[in-house]
Scaffold this motif. Structure first.
Motif, PDB file in Angstrom:
ATOM      1  N   GLY A   1       0.813  -1.214   0.000  1.00  0.00           N
ATOM      2  CA  GLY A   1       0.000   0.000   0.000  1.00  0.00           C
ATOM      3  C   GLY A   1       0.841   1.256   0.000  1.00  0.00           C
ATOM      4  N   VAL A   2       1.925   1.240   0.765  1.00  0.00           N
ATOM      5  CA  VAL A   2       2.835   2.387   0.777  1.00  0.00           C
ATOM      6  C   VAL A   2       3.480   2.571  -0.590  1.00  0.00           C
ATOM      7  CG1 VAL A   2       4.976   3.280   1.768  1.00  0.00           C
ATOM      8  CG2 VAL A   2       3.265   2.232   3.232  1.00  0.00           C
ATOM      9  N   ILE A   3       3.927   1.475  -1.200  1.00  0.00           N
ATOM     10  CA  ILE A   3       4.521   1.554  -2.534  1.00  0.00           C
ATOM     11  C   ILE A   3       3.519   2.133  -3.527  1.00  0.00           C
ATOM     12  CG2 ILE A   3       5.460   0.191  -4.440  1.00  0.00           C
ATOM     13  CD1 ILE A   3       7.343   0.465  -2.067  1.00  0.00           C
ATOM     14  N   ALA A   4       2.259   1.736  -3.408  1.00  0.00           N
ATOM     15  CA  ALA A   4       1.237   2.237  -4.324  1.00  0.00           C
ATOM     16  C   ALA A   4       1.019   3.739  -4.155  1.00  0.00           C
ATOM     17  CB  ALA A   4      -0.077   1.484  -4.100  1.00  0.00           C
ATOM     18  N   VAL A   5       0.905   4.203  -2.918  1.00  0.00           N
ATOM     19  CA  VAL A   5       0.675   5.632  -2.680  1.00  0.00           C
ATOM     20  C   VAL A   5       1.858   6.461  -3.151  1.00  0.00           C
ATOM     21  CG1 VAL A   5       0.298   7.373  -0.907  1.00  0.00           C
ATOM     22  CG2 VAL A   5      -0.920   5.204  -0.785  1.00  0.00           C
ATOM     23  N   LEU A   6       3.068   6.020  -2.842  1.00  0.00           N
ATOM     24  CA  LEU A   6       4.252   6.764  -3.271  1.00  0.00           C
ATOM     25  C   LEU A   6       4.377   6.784  -4.787  1.00  0.00           C
ATOM     26  CD1 LEU A   6       6.898   5.604  -0.633  1.00  0.00           C
ATOM     27  CD2 LEU A   6       5.585   7.730  -0.684  1.00  0.00           C
ATOM     28  N   THR A   7       4.013   5.698  -5.444  1.00  0.00           N
ATOM     29  CA  THR A   7       4.063   5.665  -6.902  1.00  0.00           C
ATOM     30  C   THR A   7       3.056   6.633  -7.505  1.00  0.00           C
ATOM     31  OG1 THR A   7       4.744   3.345  -6.825  1.00  0.00           O
ATOM     32  CG2 THR A   7       3.921   4.176  -8.929  1.00  0.00           C
ATOM     33  N   ILE A   8       1.871   6.716  -6.914  1.00  0.00           N
ATOM     34  CA  ILE A   8       0.865   7.666  -7.403  1.00  0.00           C
ATOM     35  C   ILE A   8       1.385   9.096  -7.283  1.00  0.00           C
ATOM     36  CG2 ILE A   8      -1.397   8.663  -6.895  1.00  0.00           C
ATOM     37  CD1 ILE A   8      -2.369   5.880  -6.190  1.00  0.00           C
ATOM     38  N   LEU A   9       1.969   9.422  -6.144  1.00  0.00           N
ATOM     39  CA  LEU A   9       2.490  10.780  -5.943  1.00  0.00           C
ATOM     40  C   LEU A   9       3.634  11.087  -6.902  1.00  0.00           C
ATOM     41  CD1 LEU A   9       2.419  10.988  -2.038  1.00  0.00           C
ATOM     42  CD2 LEU A   9       0.766  11.925  -3.660  1.00  0.00           C
ATOM     43  N   ASN A  10       4.527  10.127  -7.097  1.00  0.00           N
ATOM     44  CA  ASN A  10       5.644  10.351  -8.022  1.00  0.00           C
ATOM     45  C   ASN A  10       5.156  10.477  -9.465  1.00  0.00           C
ATOM     46  OD1 ASN A  10       7.619  10.302  -6.014  1.00  0.00           O
ATOM     47  ND2 ASN A  10       7.860   8.082  -6.138  1.00  0.00           N
ATOM     48  N   SER A  11       4.190   9.675  -9.844  1.00  0.00           N
ATOM     49  CA  SER A  11       3.655   9.761 -11.206  1.00  0.00           C
ATOM     50  C   SER A  11       2.937  11.071 -11.430  1.00  0.00           C
ATOM     51  CB  SER A  11       2.708   8.584 -11.470  1.00  0.00           C
ATOM     52  OG  SER A  11       3.378   7.351 -11.349  1.00  0.00           O
ATOM     53  N   TRP A  12       2.266  11.558 -10.400  1.00  0.00           N
ATOM     54  CA  TRP A  12       1.491  12.793 -10.551  1.00  0.00           C
ATOM     55  C   TRP A  12       2.397  13.993 -10.820  1.00  0.00           C
ATOM     56  CZ3 TRP A  12      -3.781  12.201 -10.378  1.00  0.00           C
ATOM     57  CH2 TRP A  12      -4.536  13.374 -10.540  1.00  0.00           C
ATOM     58  N   LYS A  13       3.587  13.991 -10.243  1.00  0.00           N
ATOM     59  CA  LYS A  13       4.476  15.142 -10.407  1.00  0.00           C
ATOM     60  C   LYS A  13       5.538  14.919 -11.489  1.00  0.00           C
ATOM     61  CE  LYS A  13       7.789  13.697  -6.856  1.00  0.00           C
ATOM     62  NZ  LYS A  13       8.424  14.047  -5.563  1.00  0.00           N
ATOM     63  N   ASP A  14       5.552  13.769 -12.134  1.00  0.00           N
ATOM     64  CA  ASP A  14       6.558  13.491 -13.151  1.00  0.00           C
ATOM     65  C   ASP A  14       6.349  14.414 -14.354  1.00  0.00           C
ATOM     66  OD1 ASP A  14       8.702  12.352 -14.343  1.00  0.00           O
ATOM     67  OD2 ASP A  14       7.723  10.466 -14.878  1.00  0.00           O
ATOM     68  N   PHE A  15       7.459  14.865 -14.914  1.00  0.00           N
ATOM     69  CA  PHE A  15       7.364  15.826 -16.020  1.00  0.00           C
ATOM     70  C   PHE A  15       8.221  15.430 -17.224  1.00  0.00           C
ATOM     71  CE2 PHE A  15       9.307  19.560 -18.089  1.00  0.00           C
ATOM     72  CZ  PHE A  15       8.176  20.090 -18.696  1.00  0.00           C
TER      73      PHE A  15
END
Length: 312
Positions: free
Chosen positions: A233-247
């Motif tokens: 679950g932690v890996i999933a949340v962190l991946t969502i946050l990283n994907s959201w800010k990826d440019f």
């Protein structure tokens, strides 16, 4: 009889005394009680806390202020408190003119796909390395660890060439979400973290399952995954946050405007849109990751604390 009581009581008192002994620090308790030291410590704590609040929350508050101000106010008086009043219409105008809703939907699709691919690949590799332990597991683990020392900029060109012409398949993934989802799955850091977590699963449980005839695939789903809900679950949340800010990577592999996330879309239209609408669109794009973090912050902290393993 008396000697026996002393023998049994004395260790208990010793343990109590050791437990009650305060931890040592740079400043003794006597110094802490002095008015000058107490005032200095309080002042430093308030100053440090204020600095953290300003550094962390200040930019977000200024963005919210700029999003609800006119362009002229933001340029001429960037730190003034709404000279022309609060412009609530900026949010609706940004949503319609910049099509923020469409780009947010694109970002959500990109983040969810990256999260699914990351969790699947991470859990599978960690299961092979930690639980199945084939002969080449150490070599695989070492190869994954080596990639952590390779800067992302160096691997950017080979990865882009691979996406342009996928080996053995001969197709191009440019301008498709697969170009974002597949590279996101190969995350060495998450693999090592989950592998470390799997290492702490009691081996007695694994061996008992094997004795009962549980196969590798069934063991993965009914034993390993239930133990690992928190860390995954932690890996999933962190991946969502990283994907959201990826440019950078989405900008390279998603050149068409139809599939671009909000981060790339805002940079593309920066010179064509009014500044106040740009700020409003940025604020709307920022609300979702902030909400995700605030909602799941307890799970994130709990999962990170458990990343060292479970005690069985």
């Amino acid at each position: 009889m008396t000697d026996t009581r002393l023998i049994t009581v004395t260790p208990s008192r010793a343990r109590r005394k050791a437990a009650e002994t305060p931890e040592r620090s740079a400043i003794s308790d006597a110094d802490r009680r002095r008015p000058s030291v107490k005032a200095t410590m309080t002042t430093l704590q308030i100053a440090f806390f204020s600095f953290l609040v300003i550094a962390g929350v200040g930019p977000i508050l200024w963005l919210a202020k700029a999003a609800l101000s006119t362009t002229q106010d933001t340029i001429s008086q960037p730190f003034a408190w709404f000279p022309s009043g609060i412009q609530w219409g900026n949010l609706a105008a940004a949503w319609e003119q910049i099509q923020v809703g469409r780009y947010l939907a694109n970002t959500a699709v990109m983040a969810v796909g990256s999260t699914i691919s990351t969790v699947v690949v991470t859990a599978s590799l960690a299961y092979v390395i930690s639980i199945l332990r084939p002969r080449w597991a150490k070599f695989l683990s070492g190869a994954i660890l080596v990639t952590l020392f390779v800067p992302g900029v160096i691997s950017l060109v080979p990865l882009y060439l691979t996406v342009v012409d996928v080996p053995l398949v001969g197709v191009s993934l440019i301008d498709t979400y697969w170009a974002v989802w597949l590279p996101a799955a190969a995350n060495a850091f998450t693999v090592l973290i989950v592998t470390r977590f799997f290492d702490e699963i009691p081996r007695e449980i694994i061996e008992a399952a094997r004795v009962d005839g549980v196969g590798p695939l069934r063991m993965f789903f009914i034993i390993v995954l239930p133990f690992s809900k928190s860390i995954l679950g932690v890996i999933a949340v962190l991946t969502i946050l990283n994907s959201w800010k990826d440019f950078l990577w989405p900008m390279l592999v998603l050149p068409g405007s139809e599939l671009q996330p909000i981060s790339v879309a805002l940079a593309r239209i920066a010179g064509k849109t009014d500044l106040s609408l740009q700020m409003s669109a940025m604020l709307l794009g920022l609300l979702i990751p902030i909400a995700v973090f605030l909602i799941f912050q307890r799970q994130i902290l709990k999962g990170v604390s458990m990343s060292g393993g479970i005690k069985g």
